[in-house]
Design a protein around this motif. Structure first.
Motif, PDB file in Angstrom:
ATOM      1  N   VAL A  32    -111.411  57.149   5.387  1.00  0.00           N
ATOM      2  CA  VAL A  32    -112.614  57.910   5.027  1.00  0.00           C
ATOM      3  C   VAL A  32    -113.597  57.014   4.277  1.00  0.00           C
ATOM      4  O   VAL A  32    -114.801  56.975   4.581  1.00  0.00           O
ATOM      5  CB  VAL A  32    -112.244  59.141   4.176  1.00  0.00           C
ATOM      6  N   THR A  33    -113.076  56.259   3.309  1.00  0.00           N
ATOM      7  CA  THR A  33    -113.942  55.354   2.553  1.00  0.00           C
ATOM      8  C   THR A  33    -114.524  54.272   3.455  1.00  0.00           C
ATOM      9  O   THR A  33    -115.707  53.930   3.360  1.00  0.00           O
ATOM     10  CB  THR A  33    -113.163  54.709   1.400  1.00  0.00           C
ATOM     11  N   GLY A  34    -113.683  53.731   4.337  1.00  0.00           N
ATOM     12  CA  GLY A  34    -114.149  52.693   5.251  1.00  0.00           C
ATOM     13  C   GLY A  34    -115.228  53.191   6.191  1.00  0.00           C
ATOM     14  O   GLY A  34    -116.176  52.469   6.498  1.00  0.00           O
ATOM     15  N   VAL A  71    -110.873  48.051  -0.120  1.00  0.00           N
ATOM     16  CA  VAL A  71    -110.343  49.413  -0.109  1.00  0.00           C
ATOM     17  C   VAL A  71    -109.033  49.483   0.670  1.00  0.00           C
ATOM     18  O   VAL A  71    -108.047  50.094   0.232  1.00  0.00           O
ATOM     19  CB  VAL A  71    -111.380  50.383   0.486  1.00  0.00           C
ATOM     20  N   THR A  72    -109.000  48.827   1.836  1.00  0.00           N
ATOM     21  CA  THR A  72    -107.800  48.843   2.668  1.00  0.00           C
ATOM     22  C   THR A  72    -106.636  48.152   1.967  1.00  0.00           C
ATOM     23  O   THR A  72    -105.490  48.625   2.012  1.00  0.00           O
ATOM     24  CB  THR A  72    -108.075  48.162   4.017  1.00  0.00           C
ATOM     25  N   THR A  73    -106.907  47.017   1.313  1.00  0.00           N
ATOM     26  CA  THR A  73    -105.840  46.284   0.636  1.00  0.00           C
ATOM     27  C   THR A  73    -105.288  47.079  -0.542  1.00  0.00           C
ATOM     28  O   THR A  73    -104.062  47.101  -0.759  1.00  0.00           O
ATOM     29  CB  THR A  73    -106.354  44.916   0.153  1.00  0.00           C
ATOM     30  N   THR A 234    -112.722  51.602  13.043  1.00  0.00           N
ATOM     31  CA  THR A 234    -112.265  51.198  11.714  1.00  0.00           C
ATOM     32  C   THR A 234    -111.026  51.988  11.298  1.00  0.00           C
ATOM     33  O   THR A 234    -110.084  51.434  10.723  1.00  0.00           O
ATOM     34  CB  THR A 234    -113.386  51.391  10.684  1.00  0.00           C
ATOM     35  N   THR A 235    -111.030  53.283  11.593  1.00  0.00           N
ATOM     36  CA  THR A 235    -109.865  54.108  11.264  1.00  0.00           C
ATOM     37  C   THR A 235    -108.617  53.613  11.983  1.00  0.00           C
ATOM     38  O   THR A 235    -107.529  53.523  11.391  1.00  0.00           O
ATOM     39  CB  THR A 235    -110.141  55.574  11.640  1.00  0.00           C
ATOM     40  N   ALA A 236    -108.759  53.270  13.267  1.00  0.00           N
ATOM     41  CA  ALA A 236    -107.616  52.761  14.025  1.00  0.00           C
ATOM     42  C   ALA A 236    -107.092  51.469  13.404  1.00  0.00           C
ATOM     43  O   ALA A 236    -105.873  51.288  13.250  1.00  0.00           O
ATOM     44  CB  ALA A 236    -108.015  52.531  15.481  1.00  0.00           C
ATOM     45  N   LEU A 237    -108.001  50.566  13.025  1.00  0.00           N
ATOM     46  CA  LEU A 237    -107.570  49.308  12.416  1.00  0.00           C
ATOM     47  C   LEU A 237    -106.874  49.541  11.088  1.00  0.00           C
ATOM     48  O   LEU A 237    -105.888  48.859  10.761  1.00  0.00           O
ATOM     49  CB  LEU A 237    -108.777  48.389  12.214  1.00  0.00           C
ATOM     50  N   ILE A 238    -107.366  50.480  10.301  1.00  0.00           N
ATOM     51  CA  ILE A 238    -106.762  50.748   8.995  1.00  0.00           C
ATOM     52  C   ILE A 238    -105.350  51.295   9.161  1.00  0.00           C
ATOM     53  O   ILE A 238    -104.428  50.932   8.408  1.00  0.00           O
ATOM     54  CB  ILE A 238    -107.654  51.704   8.189  1.00  0.00           C
ATOM     55  N   PHE A 239    -105.135  52.159  10.142  1.00  0.00           N
ATOM     56  CA  PHE A 239    -103.792  52.684  10.364  1.00  0.00           C
ATOM     57  C   PHE A 239    -102.861  51.605  10.921  1.00  0.00           C
ATOM     58  O   PHE A 239    -101.665  51.583  10.600  1.00  0.00           O
ATOM     59  CB  PHE A 239    -103.837  53.905  11.281  1.00  0.00           C
ATOM     60  N   VAL A 240    -103.382  50.705  11.747  1.00  0.00           N
ATOM     61  CA  VAL A 240    -102.574  49.568  12.195  1.00  0.00           C
ATOM     62  C   VAL A 240    -102.211  48.686  11.008  1.00  0.00           C
ATOM     63  O   VAL A 240    -101.069  48.211  10.883  1.00  0.00           O
ATOM     64  CB  VAL A 240    -103.332  48.763  13.261  1.00  0.00           C
ATOM     65  N   SER A 241    -103.166  48.472  10.112  1.00  0.00           N
ATOM     66  CA  SER A 241    -102.903  47.688   8.909  1.00  0.00           C
ATOM     67  C   SER A 241    -101.840  48.366   8.043  1.00  0.00           C
ATOM     68  O   SER A 241    -100.979  47.690   7.459  1.00  0.00           O
ATOM     69  CB  SER A 241    -104.200  47.504   8.111  1.00  0.00           C
ATOM     70  N   ALA A 242    -101.883  49.686   7.966  1.00  0.00           N
ATOM     71  CA  ALA A 242    -100.888  50.420   7.184  1.00  0.00           C
ATOM     72  C   ALA A 242     -99.497  50.271   7.802  1.00  0.00           C
ATOM     73  O   ALA A 242     -98.502  50.069   7.092  1.00  0.00           O
ATOM     74  CB  ALA A 242    -101.276  51.892   7.086  1.00  0.00           C
ATOM     75  N   ALA A 243     -99.405  50.380   9.138  1.00  0.00           N
ATOM     76  CA  ALA A 243     -98.115  50.188   9.806  1.00  0.00           C
ATOM     77  C   ALA A 243     -97.598  48.772   9.580  1.00  0.00           C
ATOM     78  O   ALA A 243     -96.387  48.563   9.396  1.00  0.00           O
ATOM     79  CB  ALA A 243     -98.247  50.481  11.300  1.00  0.00           C
TER      80      ALA A 243
END
Length: 274
Positions: A32-34, A71-73, A234-243
């Motif tokens: 959401v922030t991203g 934010v992601t980190t 961006t949302t897809a990348l953030i969830f990939v980063s989380a995985a």
């Protein structure tokens, strides 16, 4: 081999990530922030608030990229703290995760800046230089691969980024041997896929927005559509980063306990190979 290992890493990481509501909360908040941060430059340019003739759009895009990485980190740092609890058989809470990330804010911020600027360059060029050195018998584990354990060590062992990097190399050598490379790396191919995904998402969104503007009078339709496409990407990348962060915690637990965590249904003995 790399594609199969990456697929296994992501699917198993997503399995752990989606198994607890508290874990899912971290990438959702980051997404959401991203979306807000990354969309601001596009909307400003698309609505003619900022002219395209100056360097301002590029500066805004660079600032948005850095803020999104930070934010992601931080979200991944909080996720790592709670994933470690899950892999040890405990129950995670979102509040404790955010508290753990805030407690290490200076080290996490420094690592976020390094991950946004230095690591992408290393991932592009380091393996090529490593292959050149391999012909002369002088290989070492690439820093981009060593980085897999760095954020878990920053969060879970309270190390600074430099100390965490150094200890990560020693840990990899103890767990998998010297001069190893990650089995789940795509290198240049991964960056090409990201670039293509970005261009397709923004282009499709802008085209749909332009049609909406022509059909129903949506103000600044192309800009709004482009922002929506960028937000989805961006949302897809953030969830990939989380995985990926979940996978990194599993690697960390493997090095600490000497075995793959039962909750992480993948073979980590081959996570790094000569």
């Amino acid at each position: 081999m790399a594609f199969a290992a990456t697929r296994t890493m992501l699917t198993t990481g997503f399995g752990v990530l989606t198994s607890h509501r508290a874990l899912r909360a971290f990438p959702r908040r980051s997404a959401v922030t991203g979306a807000v941060v990354m969309g601001a430059p596009m909307l400003l340019v698309g609505t003619d608030i900022v002219g395209t003739a100056s360097a301002t759009p590029l500066l805004l895009a660079g600032a948005a990229y850095l803020l999104t990485m930070i934010v992601t980190t931080f979200g991944n740092a909080a996720l790592i703290a709670q994933t470690d609890i899950v892999l040890r058989g405990g129950y995670p809470t979102a509040a404790e995760g955010r508290r753990a990330a805030r407690a290490r804010w200076a080290a996490v911020l420094l690592w976020a800046l390094a991950a946004a600027t230095v690591l992408p360059v290393l991932r592009l060029v380091e393996h090529d230089f490593r292959d050149m050195r391999a012909t002369r018998g002088r290989t070492r584990t690439a820093w981009a691969d060593v980085a897999n354990l760095t954020l878990p060590k920053i969060v879970l062992e309270h190390r600074n980024p430099i100390d965490a990097l150094r200890d990560s190399r020693a840990t990899l050598e103890r767990g998998w041997g010297p001069g190893v490379a990650s089995s789940a790396r795509l290198g240049v191919v991964g960056y090409v896929l990201v670039l293509v995904g970005l261009l397709v998402s923004v282009s499709v969104g802008a085209a749909l927005g332009a049609q909406a503007q022509a059909g129903i009078g949506l103000p600044y339709g192309a800009a709004v559509g482009g922002w929506f496409g960028l937000s989805v990407f961006t949302t897809a990348l953030i969830f990939v980063s989380a995985a990926t962060a979940v996978y990194q915690v599993a690697l960390y637990r493997y090095t600490v306990d000497g075995r793959t965590p039962p909750a992480f249904a993948a073979d980590l003995t081959r996570a790094f190979q000569p």
